[in-house]
Design an enzyme around this catalytic site. Structure first.
Site, PDB file in Angstrom:
ATOM      1  N   ARG A   1      -4.204   0.569  -4.105  1.00  0.00           N
ATOM      2  CA  ARG A   1      -2.966   0.582  -3.301  1.00  0.00           C
ATOM      3  C   ARG A   1      -3.141   1.490  -2.082  1.00  0.00           C
ATOM      4  NH1 ARG A   1       1.140  -2.071  -5.038  1.00  0.00           N
ATOM      5  NH2 ARG A   1       2.632  -0.847  -3.790  1.00  0.00           N
TER       6      ARG A   1
ATOM      7  N   TYR B   1       0.822  -1.221   0.000  1.00  0.00           N
ATOM      8  CA  TYR B   1       0.000   0.000   0.000  1.00  0.00           C
ATOM      9  C   TYR B   1       0.855   1.271   0.000  1.00  0.00           C
ATOM     10  CZ  TYR B   1      -3.622  -3.383   0.888  1.00  0.00           C
ATOM     11  OH  TYR B   1      -4.453  -4.478   0.762  1.00  0.00           O
ATOM     12  N   ASP B   2       0.484   2.210  -0.891  1.00  0.00           N
ATOM     13  CA  ASP B   2       1.205   3.486  -1.021  1.00  0.00           C
ATOM     14  C   ASP B   2       0.530   4.607  -0.232  1.00  0.00           C
ATOM     15  OD1 ASP B   2       1.436   2.734  -4.557  1.00  0.00           O
ATOM     16  OD2 ASP B   2       2.711   2.099  -2.873  1.00  0.00           O
ATOM     17  N   THR B   3      -0.801   4.485  -0.039  1.00  0.00           N
ATOM     18  CA  THR B   3      -1.551   5.515   0.693  1.00  0.00           C
ATOM     19  C   THR B   3      -2.181   4.899   1.933  1.00  0.00           C
ATOM     20  OG1 THR B   3      -2.019   6.752  -1.339  1.00  0.00           O
ATOM     21  CG2 THR B   3      -3.424   7.222   0.558  1.00  0.00           C
TER      22      THR B   3
ATOM     23  N   LYS C   1       2.125   7.831   1.320  1.00  0.00           N
ATOM     24  CA  LYS C   1       1.263   8.977   1.576  1.00  0.00           C
ATOM     25  C   LYS C   1       0.468   8.666   2.849  1.00  0.00           C
ATOM     26  CE  LYS C   1      -0.434  10.921  -2.079  1.00  0.00           C
ATOM     27  NZ  LYS C   1      -1.276  11.089  -3.309  1.00  0.00           N
TER      28      LYS C   1
END
Ligand SMILES: O=C(O)[C@H](O)[C@H](O)COP(=O)(O)O
Ligand SMILES: [Mg+2]
Length: 299
Positions: free
Chosen positions: A239, A18-20, A52
């Site tokens: 993500r 996961y990016d956020t 993020k």
């Protein structure tokens, strides 16, 4: 079936995936002014990995700016444009959806944070922290001057709620044609630093009962909160993960938003709520005891 996370490889895999990261606050990062152990380190390791980080809270007692102060006081890195509270979302809903004529105003049952966000959006209001309404005097309808310009009543968590505020709100909602009934959120309880207390939903409940009608609710799990975030932040839902402690707000919010969900057991939800014969039908993707568990990837 939720996936239980426990090993450092579980957490490493989750962090890579996961990016956020959307974080609920009460019951996830802190309880009242008590930080959850390891929360600061986990936010730091996510930032170091260029993730993020967003904060999505239903607590309408504070504005984004006063939340920034709380984060600073607790030594947690956070930026105002990362903070999405139900007070902010409610003010944006009134200014961008209801678009009240400029002479119209809002009657507030709520605290300074909600008033601050209404001011930020240029929305006039009465009630709230006005000492005239924070009274133990019995309410006199006979001497009450109804303000015809009140076009909405907003109810949020208010630790000074009383019969006068409820009565004035009831007058506006029953006597001003088309007066909107809004609540910042409907959480039944609030996880304070010293245990559970009645939540914002318990503050608006007398009004709902007296009126026999439901309000428009702005906070999680409502889409209005997601619209507020999507208006400002670009993220890939596939993500993105929502981390929360309450099933019927945080986890439902994540599911409605098409993002993954991680439930922690440091707030409202406990083991008995997710296992056994009375387990909730709201099933998060992942479960772990505490957000602090994710530190183990660094060990
Ligand atoms: O009563 C309330 O308003 C809620 O309990 C509280 O504010 C929840 O905040 P969150 O967990 O969404 O940060
Ligand atoms: Mg919470």
């Amino acid at each position: 079936m939720s996936r239980r996370l426990s090993s450092s490889s579980d957490y490493a895999e989750l962090i890579d995936k996961y990016d956020t990261w959307m974080f609920d606050c009460d019951g996830v990062l802190w309880q009242g002014d008590n930080l959850i152990e390891g929360a600061v380190q986990v936010l730091q390791l996510l930032r170091e990995r260029k993730k993020k980080v967003l904060f999505v809270t239903n607590n309408a007692t504070k504005s984004r700016k006063s939340y920034k102060k709380k984060f600073d006081n607790l030594g947690v890195e956070a930026h105002v444009d990362e903070i999405y509270g139900s007070a902010y979302a409610t003010a944006v809903y009134i200014s961008s959806v209801l678009k009240l004529p400029k002479e119209k105003k809002v009657y507030v049952i709520g605290m300074a944070g909600l008033e601050e966000e209404l001011r930020e959006e240029g929305i006039p209001y009465i009630g709230g922290t006005d000492p005239a309404d924070i009274t133990l005097e019995s309410f006199s309808l006979e001497h009450f001057d109804l303000d015809p310009n009140v076009a909405a009543v907003v109810c949020g968590l208010d630790t000074t709620v009383n019969y006068t505020k409820l009565s004035k709100a009831f007058q506006y909602l029953t006597r001003n044609p088309g007066c909107h009934f809004l609540v910042t959120n409907e959480d039944s309880t609030y996880p304070s630093g010293h245990g559970l207390l009645p939540g914002a939903g318990a503050i608006s409940a007398p009004l709902r009962y007296a009126l026999g009608k439901d309000p428009t609710s702005i906070g999680k799990p409502a889409k209005t909160m997601l619209d507020c975030i999507q208006a400002k932040v670009h993220y890939d839902p596939t993500r993105t993960i929502m981390v929360g402690d309450r099933l019927n707000t945080d986890i439902l919010f994540g599911q409605a938003g098409g993002v993954s969900t991680l439930l922690v057991l440091t707030g409202i939800t406990s083991e008995k709520d997710i296992t056994g014969p009375n387990a909730s039908t709201i099933v998060p993707d992942f479960v772990t005891s505490s957000i602090g568990d994710l530190r183990s990837i660094d060990k």
